[in-house]
Design an enzyme around this catalytic site. Structure first.
Site, short mmCIF file in Angstrom:
data_model
loop_
_atom_site.label_atom_id
_atom_site.label_comp_id
_atom_site.label_asym_id
_atom_site.label_seq_id
_atom_site.Cartn_x
_atom_site.Cartn_y
_atom_site.Cartn_z
N SER A 204 56.50 -24.24 -10.34
CA SER A 204 55.31 -24.29 -9.80
C SER A 204 54.01 -24.25 -10.71
O SER A 204 54.34 -24.07 -11.97
CB SER A 204 54.93 -22.83 -8.95
OG SER A 204 53.65 -22.52 -8.69
N TYR A 217 55.61 -13.44 -8.98
CA TYR A 217 55.90 -14.70 -8.66
C TYR A 217 55.50 -15.49 -9.72
O TYR A 217 56.13 -16.13 -10.52
CB TYR A 217 55.29 -15.20 -7.32
CG TYR A 217 55.29 -16.86 -7.29
CD1 TYR A 217 56.88 -17.02 -6.92
CD2 TYR A 217 54.41 -17.72 -7.40
CE1 TYR A 217 57.04 -18.57 -6.74
CE2 TYR A 217 54.53 -19.04 -7.24
CZ TYR A 217 55.98 -19.33 -6.75
OH TYR A 217 56.31 -20.64 -6.77
#
Length: 333
Positions: A204, A217
């Site tokens: 990501s 995260y």
């Protein structure tokens, strides 16, 4: 007695030289014809270049042993189809044996058995680190070697830091960090002995920057990004390539796109700022060919945020804080 020269209506005088007007008209006509031709030829060149690059990408995977983790995701399925049609010897990893078999059947049913290899299947759950270590030997037993490893797994969660338990933090770290690096460490000795291989981390953009309400995260994505960045330098002498592809989102349909409501939703929203599985797969194939070390798949605004975090951290932090305040105000109204 002076000599008078009468200038003909069909003559002009640029730079002190007499040029017939007909020649000027011919020059302009020639330019008007050549410019579109140059544009068309340039566009054609780039089209052919892209086509050749795509062809080389497909041929570059033929007979290669390729592992795809989380092959049951949308990106995993898209990659599996492209690599299978390209003649790669696939090892598909996932949590469900039944669904892996369904995927393998779909691939083999729609392909020429004389040009493709039946995929091999391995149960793999990055959330189970001990099980991941055991799966390494099973992966290597499939073909005895490995050429390409695509890390595609990811686990997401969005919540305030104080609302997340340590168990959830650990689960995220297992799925997004400890699991992938366990697999990487397990296959590295084989790659080093053969002095070849390519590791691709599909990560990501939050491995590059962090936004509020994604503490665990973003931490896991930063950790795995740092690991592969360090690993790249360590294994280069053995002929092993390490690439990272950072995207915003994958697998979001443009038909479900909603107007963004805040700066952070502009940074991480659904399409058009997201990335489709076929776009990500095309970038993976391109990266295999050009061996680019780092790819940032994001539109202008998220890229700007990445650079702002590096060069103007104070501004970036202020904008993030303002985004949190705006979100809180919106929820109260």
């Amino acid at each position: 007695m002076g000599v008078e020269v009468e200038m003909d209506s069909n003559m002009s005088k640029p730079d002190g030289h007499w040029i017939p007007q007909q020649d000027m008209n011919l020059t302009w006509a020639t330019s008007a014809f050549l410019v579109p031709c140059v544009v068309v030829l340039t566009a054609g060149f780039f089209y052919l270049y892209g086509a050749v690059l795509a062809l080389l990408s497909k041929t570059s995977v033929r007979n290669k042993v390729v592992i795809i983790t989380n092959a049951l995701s949308e990106l995993g399925k898209e990659c599996a189809g492209v690599f299978h049609r390209g003649g790669a010897r696939l090892i598909l990893c996932g949590k469900s044996w039944e669904k892996l078999e369904e995927l393998a059947d779909d691939l083999t049913d729609g392909s020429d058995p004389t040009l493709t290899f039946p995929p091999k299947l391995v149960l793999l759950d990055f959330g189970d680190v001990d099980g991941t270590a055991e799966a390494v030997s099973e992966v290597l037993e499939c073909y005895g070697c490995l050429d390409i490893l695509i890390f595609n797994s990811s686990m997401k969660v969005k919540a305030p830091a104080q609302a997340l338990t340590l168990e959830m933090d650990k689960l995220l770290m297992d799925n997004n960090y400890f699991g992938p690096i366990t697999l990487a460490k397990g296959v590295l000795p084989s790659m080093i002995s053969r002095r070849s291989g390519h590791l691709i981390l599909v990560n990501s953009i939050q491995g590059k920057l962090a936004v509020p309400f994604r503490t665990a995260y973003a931490a896991s994505k930063h950790a795995v990004q740092a690991f592969f960045d360090c690993l790249r330098a360590e294994v280069e002498e053995y002929g092993i390539s390490v690439s990272t592809i950072n995207h915003t989102f994958i697998g979001w349909s443009s038909s479900n796109t909603k107007p963004p409501k805040s700066f952070m939703s502009l940074l991480f929203t659904k399409k058009p700022l997201g990335v489709s599985p076929d776009e990500a797969t095309a970038e993976i194939m391109k990266t295999l060919s050009n061996k680019k070390k780092e790819v940032l798949m994001a539109p202008s605004l998220p890229k700007l945020a990445v650079y702002a975090r590096s060069f103007f951290p104070g501004v970036f932090f202020s904008v993030m804080a303002a985004g949190v305040n705006h979100s809180a105000a919106s929820e109260q109204t």
